[in-house]
Design a protein around this motif. Structure first.
Motif, mmCIF file in Angstrom:
data_model
loop_
_atom_site.group_PDB
_atom_site.id
_atom_site.type_symbol
_atom_site.label_atom_id
_atom_site.label_comp_id
_atom_site.label_asym_id
_atom_site.label_seq_id
_atom_site.Cartn_x
_atom_site.Cartn_y
_atom_site.Cartn_z
ATOM 1 N N ALA A 1 10.282 -3.651 11.274
ATOM 2 C CA ALA A 1 9.479 -3.351 10.090
ATOM 3 C C ALA A 1 8.017 -3.732 10.315
ATOM 4 C CB ALA A 1 10.050 -4.088 8.875
ATOM 5 N N LEU A 2 7.762 -4.835 11.014
ATOM 6 C CA LEU A 2 6.388 -5.241 11.318
ATOM 7 C C LEU A 2 5.684 -4.197 12.186
ATOM 8 C CD1 LEU A 2 6.655 -9.075 12.105
ATOM 9 C CD2 LEU A 2 5.342 -8.019 10.255
ATOM 10 N N LYS A 3 6.367 -3.726 13.228
ATOM 11 C CA LYS A 3 5.771 -2.717 14.108
ATOM 12 C C LYS A 3 5.442 -1.446 13.327
ATOM 13 C CE LYS A 3 8.314 -4.330 18.192
ATOM 14 N NZ LYS A 3 9.367 -3.999 19.181
ATOM 15 N N MET A 4 6.356 -1.032 12.488
ATOM 16 C CA MET A 4 6.134 0.176 11.702
ATOM 17 C C MET A 4 4.960 0.006 10.745
ATOM 18 S SD MET A 4 10.089 0.974 10.808
ATOM 19 C CE MET A 4 9.581 2.007 9.440
ATOM 20 N N ALA A 5 4.842 -1.188 10.147
ATOM 21 C CA ALA A 5 3.751 -1.440 9.210
ATOM 22 C C ALA A 5 2.400 -1.373 9.914
ATOM 23 C CB ALA A 5 3.942 -2.801 8.546
ATOM 24 N N ILE A 6 2.322 -1.916 11.119
ATOM 25 C CA ILE A 6 1.063 -1.866 11.873
ATOM 26 C C ILE A 6 0.728 -0.434 12.276
ATOM 27 C CG2 ILE A 6 -0.067 -2.569 14.027
ATOM 28 C CD1 ILE A 6 1.426 -5.226 13.801
ATOM 29 N N GLU A 7 1.725 0.317 12.717
ATOM 30 C CA GLU A 7 1.492 1.718 13.097
ATOM 31 C C GLU A 7 1.004 2.536 11.903
ATOM 32 O OE1 GLU A 7 5.223 2.952 14.665
ATOM 33 O OE2 GLU A 7 5.024 1.810 16.541
ATOM 34 N N GLU A 8 1.616 2.333 10.752
ATOM 35 C CA GLU A 8 1.214 3.087 9.569
ATOM 36 C C GLU A 8 -0.170 2.666 9.095
ATOM 37 O OE1 GLU A 8 1.890 6.230 7.197
ATOM 38 O OE2 GLU A 8 3.225 5.469 8.751
ATOM 39 N N VAL B 1 -6.658 -2.602 5.653
ATOM 40 C CA VAL B 1 -5.562 -1.767 5.161
ATOM 41 C C VAL B 1 -4.333 -2.637 4.907
ATOM 42 C CG1 VAL B 1 -4.048 0.179 5.671
ATOM 43 C CG2 VAL B 1 -6.404 0.199 6.473
ATOM 44 N N SER B 2 -3.752 -2.481 3.716
ATOM 45 C CA SER B 2 -2.501 -3.165 3.389
ATOM 46 C C SER B 2 -1.339 -2.210 3.636
ATOM 47 C CB SER B 2 -2.504 -3.614 1.923
ATOM 48 O OG SER B 2 -3.509 -4.589 1.711
ATOM 49 N N SER B 3 -0.290 -2.717 4.246
ATOM 50 C CA SER B 3 0.848 -1.866 4.596
ATOM 51 C C SER B 3 2.151 -2.627 4.371
ATOM 52 C CB SER B 3 0.736 -1.424 6.059
ATOM 53 O OG SER B 3 1.867 -0.685 6.456
ATOM 54 N N ARG B 4 3.109 -1.929 3.803
ATOM 55 C CA ARG B 4 4.427 -2.527 3.617
ATOM 56 C C ARG B 4 5.489 -1.543 4.090
ATOM 57 N NH1 ARG B 4 4.455 -3.125 -1.501
ATOM 58 N NH2 ARG B 4 5.938 -1.530 -2.176
ATOM 59 N N GLU B 5 6.362 -2.001 4.972
ATOM 60 C CA GLU B 5 7.461 -1.174 5.470
ATOM 61 C C GLU B 5 8.770 -1.921 5.292
ATOM 62 O OE1 GLU B 5 7.669 1.875 6.794
ATOM 63 O OE2 GLU B 5 5.541 2.331 6.628
ATOM 64 N N GLU B 6 9.844 -1.206 5.125
ATOM 65 C CA GLU B 6 11.142 -1.842 4.971
ATOM 66 C C GLU B 6 12.197 -1.138 5.810
ATOM 67 O OE1 GLU B 6 13.027 0.093 0.955
ATOM 68 O OE2 GLU B 6 11.564 -1.527 0.709
ATOM 69 N N VAL B 7 13.142 -1.931 6.264
ATOM 70 C CA VAL B 7 14.257 -1.439 7.067
ATOM 71 C C VAL B 7 15.546 -1.791 6.334
ATOM 72 C CG1 VAL B 7 15.505 -1.694 9.250
ATOM 73 C CG2 VAL B 7 12.998 -1.660 9.237
ATOM 74 N N SER C 1 17.658 -4.675 2.001
ATOM 75 C CA SER C 1 16.326 -4.260 2.428
ATOM 76 C C SER C 1 15.583 -5.435 3.047
ATOM 77 C CB SER C 1 15.535 -3.727 1.226
ATOM 78 O OG SER C 1 14.222 -3.371 1.610
ATOM 79 N N ILE C 2 15.032 -5.204 4.237
ATOM 80 C CA ILE C 2 14.229 -6.214 4.930
ATOM 81 C C ILE C 2 12.804 -5.681 5.029
ATOM 82 C CG2 ILE C 2 13.916 -7.500 7.077
ATOM 83 C CD1 ILE C 2 16.929 -7.316 7.488
ATOM 84 N N GLU C 3 11.861 -6.364 4.390
ATOM 85 C CA GLU C 3 10.492 -5.865 4.262
ATOM 86 C C GLU C 3 9.511 -6.658 5.110
ATOM 87 O OE1 GLU C 3 9.271 -5.829 0.235
ATOM 88 O OE2 GLU C 3 10.567 -4.167 -0.342
ATOM 89 N N ALA C 4 8.481 -5.952 5.571
ATOM 90 C CA ALA C 4 7.337 -6.576 6.226
ATOM 91 C C ALA C 4 6.090 -6.155 5.450
ATOM 92 C CB ALA C 4 7.228 -6.133 7.685
ATOM 93 N N ASP C 5 5.297 -7.124 5.032
ATOM 94 C CA ASP C 5 4.114 -6.877 4.203
ATOM 95 C C ASP C 5 2.910 -7.488 4.913
ATOM 96 O OD1 ASP C 5 2.422 -6.212 2.189
ATOM 97 O OD2 ASP C 5 3.342 -7.487 0.663
ATOM 98 N N ILE C 6 1.942 -6.658 5.304
ATOM 99 C CA ILE C 6 0.818 -7.141 6.102
ATOM 100 C C ILE C 6 -0.498 -6.525 5.636
ATOM 101 C CG2 ILE C 6 2.246 -7.469 8.165
ATOM 102 C CD1 ILE C 6 1.025 -4.866 9.269
ATOM 103 N N THR C 7 -1.583 -7.126 6.077
ATOM 104 C CA THR C 7 -2.921 -6.545 5.944
ATOM 105 C C THR C 7 -3.549 -6.540 7.340
ATOM 106 O OG1 THR C 7 -3.262 -7.288 3.672
ATOM 107 C CG2 THR C 7 -5.221 -6.791 4.957
ATOM 108 N N VAL C 8 -4.079 -5.379 7.745
ATOM 109 C CA VAL C 8 -4.666 -5.232 9.079
ATOM 110 C C VAL C 8 -6.154 -4.907 8.921
ATOM 111 C CG1 VAL C 8 -4.526 -4.081 11.306
ATOM 112 C CG2 VAL C 8 -2.463 -4.346 9.910
ATOM 113 N N GLU C 9 -6.993 -5.572 9.689
ATOM 114 C CA GLU C 9 -8.429 -5.310 9.688
ATOM 115 C C GLU C 9 -8.827 -4.639 11.002
ATOM 116 O OE1 GLU C 9 -10.328 -9.057 8.888
ATOM 117 O OE2 GLU C 9 -10.233 -8.729 6.725
#
Length: 253
Positions: free
Chosen positions: A172-179, A48-54, A241-249
């Motif tokens: 933003a990283l924590k939120m991206a992982i949760e989502e 899952v790819s997720s991007r969150e911003e604060v 805007s401060i963004e965190a862009d991740i992919t979680v497996e």
């Protein structure tokens, strides 16, 4: 602080993966009635790819401007440029900025040609760039106005920075992982799988241009009436805007 996010998802191995979830079959692969049995089902994942911003309000700024002069001969041009530059630097020091926050660069001098007169040199022009860092955001307008009065005649850019960048990025990283977990759970249920633990996280390089790390308490606030400029520019930094862009497996069972 305002928060918003965008999430997209994809299942690794596509239809083959979801068939494996539904059947729970392991071992040798066989094909019957259009259904594919895959090996090593326990190694399959949902990615899952997720991007969150604060959104944060900047508290610091970096200003880039320059001193431009034009004279009839090269020496006079250099002297005039140096004089204006010295005035700007002394003004900045008078406002409490340390020398470490003031950088001069890109010294350039060029002849001015009269092309209609057969490439005749009619004068010289010189420009010196000044970069001022460690500027408290509520001083930025005053600094620009006072700098123009001291000799700056070309404003290149004003960059807004945040001294709380790291904290906002971690949020933003924590939120991206949760989502990503919410999205993966929905995908697993739709495919007849049971979602397992996280087996991999990839962090993509974020835009750190707004990160401020060099704040020094030695940068003084301008309190003197002689330094304050009633005509200071009105600076409105808004939010950055401060963004965190991740992919979680996630493992699936």
């Amino acid at each position: 602080m305002k928060i918003k996010g965008i999430v997209t998802g994809a299942a690794a191995a596509g239809a083959v993966l979801l068939t494996a979830c539904s059947t729970g079959t392991q071992g040798a692969g066989t094909a019957a009635g259009g259904v594919v049995q895959v090996q090593n089902v326990e190694e399959q994942v949902i990615s899952v790819s997720s991007r969150e911003e604060v959104q944060v309000t900047p508290d610091m700024a970096e200003i880039v401007y320059s001193v431009y002069t034009q004279e009839a001969d090269a020496k006079a041009c250099q002297e005039a440029n140096g004089k204006q530059l010295d005035q700007v630097i002394e003004m900045l020091k008078g406002m409490g900025f340390e020398e470490s926050s003031i950088q001069t660069s890109n010294y350039s001098m060029n002849p001015i040609y009269d092309w209609d007169a057969g490439q005749t040199i009619t004068g010289y022009e010189m420009e010196t760039m000044v970069t001022l860092s460690d500027v408290p955001i509520d001083q930025a307008g005053e600094v620009i106005s006072n700098s123009v009065s001291a000799g700056v005649n070309n404003i290149r850019s004003v960059s807004y920075l945040s001294s709380t960048y790291d904290e906002a990025y971690q949020e933003a990283l924590k939120m991206a992982i949760e989502e990503a977990s919410v999205k993966a759970q929905a995908m697993a249920e739709a495919g007849g799988c049971t979602l397992g633990k996280i087996v991999g996280i990839t962090e993509y390089g974020g835009n750190q241009q707004a990160k401020y790390t060099g704040y020094s308490n030695s940068v003084a606030r301008a309190e003197s009436a002689a330094v304050m400029d009633a005509g200071a520019m009105n600076i409105m930094p808004g939010e950055i805007s401060i963004e965190a862009d991740i992919t979680v497996e996630f493992a699936i069972n």
